[in-house]
Design a protein around this motif. Sequence first.
Motif, PDB file in Angstrom:
ATOM      1  N   MET A 166       0.845  -1.186   0.000  1.00  0.00           N
ATOM      2  CA  MET A 166       0.000   0.000   0.000  1.00  0.00           C
ATOM      3  C   MET A 166       0.887   1.245   0.000  1.00  0.00           C
ATOM      4  N   LYS A 167       0.673   2.122  -0.981  1.00  0.00           N
ATOM      5  CA  LYS A 167       1.402   3.391  -1.043  1.00  0.00           C
ATOM      6  C   LYS A 167       0.574   4.454  -0.320  1.00  0.00           C
ATOM      7  N   ARG A 168       1.208   5.149   0.617  1.00  0.00           N
ATOM      8  CA  ARG A 168       0.507   6.157   1.409  1.00  0.00           C
ATOM      9  C   ARG A 168       0.943   7.552   0.965  1.00  0.00           C
ATOM     10  N   ILE A 169      -0.035   8.409   0.726  1.00  0.00           N
ATOM     11  CA  ILE A 169       0.211   9.774   0.258  1.00  0.00           C
ATOM     12  C   ILE A 169      -0.169  10.749   1.363  1.00  0.00           C
ATOM     13  N   PHE A 200      -7.335   9.709  -5.717  1.00  0.00           N
ATOM     14  CA  PHE A 200      -6.896   8.569  -4.915  1.00  0.00           C
ATOM     15  C   PHE A 200      -8.074   7.843  -4.269  1.00  0.00           C
ATOM     16  N   GLY A 201      -9.173   8.535  -4.042  1.00  0.00           N
ATOM     17  CA  GLY A 201     -10.400   7.871  -3.608  1.00  0.00           C
ATOM     18  C   GLY A 201     -10.942   6.961  -4.697  1.00  0.00           C
ATOM     19  N   TRP A 202     -10.975   7.463  -5.937  1.00  0.00           N
ATOM     20  CA  TRP A 202     -11.407   6.641  -7.067  1.00  0.00           C
ATOM     21  C   TRP A 202     -10.469   5.451  -7.249  1.00  0.00           C
ATOM     22  N   ASN A 203      -9.165   5.663  -7.052  1.00  0.00           N
ATOM     23  CA  ASN A 203      -8.242   4.538  -7.187  1.00  0.00           C
ATOM     24  C   ASN A 203      -8.544   3.455  -6.165  1.00  0.00           C
ATOM     25  N   LYS A 204      -8.913   3.875  -4.977  1.00  0.00           N
ATOM     26  CA  LYS A 204      -9.221   2.910  -3.921  1.00  0.00           C
ATOM     27  C   LYS A 204     -10.429   2.051  -4.293  1.00  0.00           C
ATOM     28  N   GLU A 205     -11.423   2.666  -4.940  1.00  0.00           N
ATOM     29  CA  GLU A 205     -12.659   1.957  -5.286  1.00  0.00           C
ATOM     30  C   GLU A 205     -12.643   1.322  -6.671  1.00  0.00           C
ATOM     31  N   GLY A 224      -9.728   1.568  -9.054  1.00  0.00           N
ATOM     32  CA  GLY A 224      -8.404   1.236  -9.568  1.00  0.00           C
ATOM     33  C   GLY A 224      -7.840   0.018  -8.864  1.00  0.00           C
ATOM     34  N   ASP A 225      -6.525   0.018  -8.667  1.00  0.00           N
ATOM     35  CA  ASP A 225      -5.903  -1.154  -8.055  1.00  0.00           C
ATOM     36  C   ASP A 225      -6.018  -1.181  -6.535  1.00  0.00           C
ATOM     37  N   GLY A 226      -6.524  -0.104  -5.945  1.00  0.00           N
ATOM     38  CA  GLY A 226      -6.736  -0.069  -4.498  1.00  0.00           C
ATOM     39  C   GLY A 226      -5.463  -0.015  -3.679  1.00  0.00           C
ATOM     40  N   ALA A 227      -4.331   0.231  -4.336  1.00  0.00           N
ATOM     41  CA  ALA A 227      -3.031   0.137  -3.668  1.00  0.00           C
ATOM     42  C   ALA A 227      -2.536   1.452  -3.089  1.00  0.00           C
ATOM     43  N   THR A 228      -3.433   2.439  -2.951  1.00  0.00           N
ATOM     44  CA  THR A 228      -3.013   3.730  -2.404  1.00  0.00           C
ATOM     45  C   THR A 228      -3.966   4.164  -1.301  1.00  0.00           C
ATOM     46  N   GLU A 229      -3.419   4.938  -0.375  1.00  0.00           N
ATOM     47  CA  GLU A 229      -4.218   5.526   0.703  1.00  0.00           C
ATOM     48  C   GLU A 229      -3.745   6.957   0.902  1.00  0.00           C
ATOM     49  N   LEU A 230      -4.664   7.901   0.881  1.00  0.00           N
ATOM     50  CA  LEU A 230      -4.330   9.310   1.062  1.00  0.00           C
ATOM     51  C   LEU A 230      -4.747   9.745   2.456  1.00  0.00           C
ATOM     52  N   ILE A 231      -3.843  10.430   3.149  1.00  0.00           N
ATOM     53  CA  ILE A 231      -4.107  10.940   4.493  1.00  0.00           C
ATOM     54  C   ILE A 231      -3.951  12.452   4.467  1.00  0.00           C
TER      55      ILE A 231
END
Length: 196
Positions: free
Chosen positions: A1-4, A24-29, A31-38
Amino acid sequence: MKRICLLLPNGFEAVEASVFTDVFGWNKEEGDGATELITVGTRPQLTCTWNFTVLPEKTLDEVTVDDFDALALPGGFEQAGFYEDAYRPDVLAFIREFDRQNKVIASICVGALPIGKSGVLQGRNATTYNLSNRNRQNQLAEMGANVLGDEPIVVDRNVITSFNPSTAFDVAFTLLEMLTSTENCNVVKKQMGFIA
């Protein structure tokens, strides 16, 4: 998981931050789901350029660069106090450490100026806000950057800069592509309606 880390100084422009949360929200739902934005604020409560109030998930004193794989930085307005927070010593040190660790740093519009102020852009290609007599681009040049004033987006190694709010989605997609893949980025773009 890549964190931004979406770093939010007081006085930031909401639209420039929201492209990162949306992509990054769209990627989570979708896309590959491999990112999390904080969202990380310089204060517990922030007022955007146009008086929109935001409560970040964390404050800068609660995180370290080691918690993240990338940094995203929107621009803001001087009249809203953006530079008071964006130029704070702890913010500049945070930016420098991302670069020292060769982690991706993405900025929109004048979000490039704190990167420049940190010293990270010394001798490197970059851009920032290109209108109003190019005053902001001149400031960035005075900070040691090689300003490519007519380029909408400039990528120099691990740093992405752009020249005004119209580039916001493109910067967010560039960051997504760098953290995942071109194929994944295209899936997200297609789901969001940017490509057919």
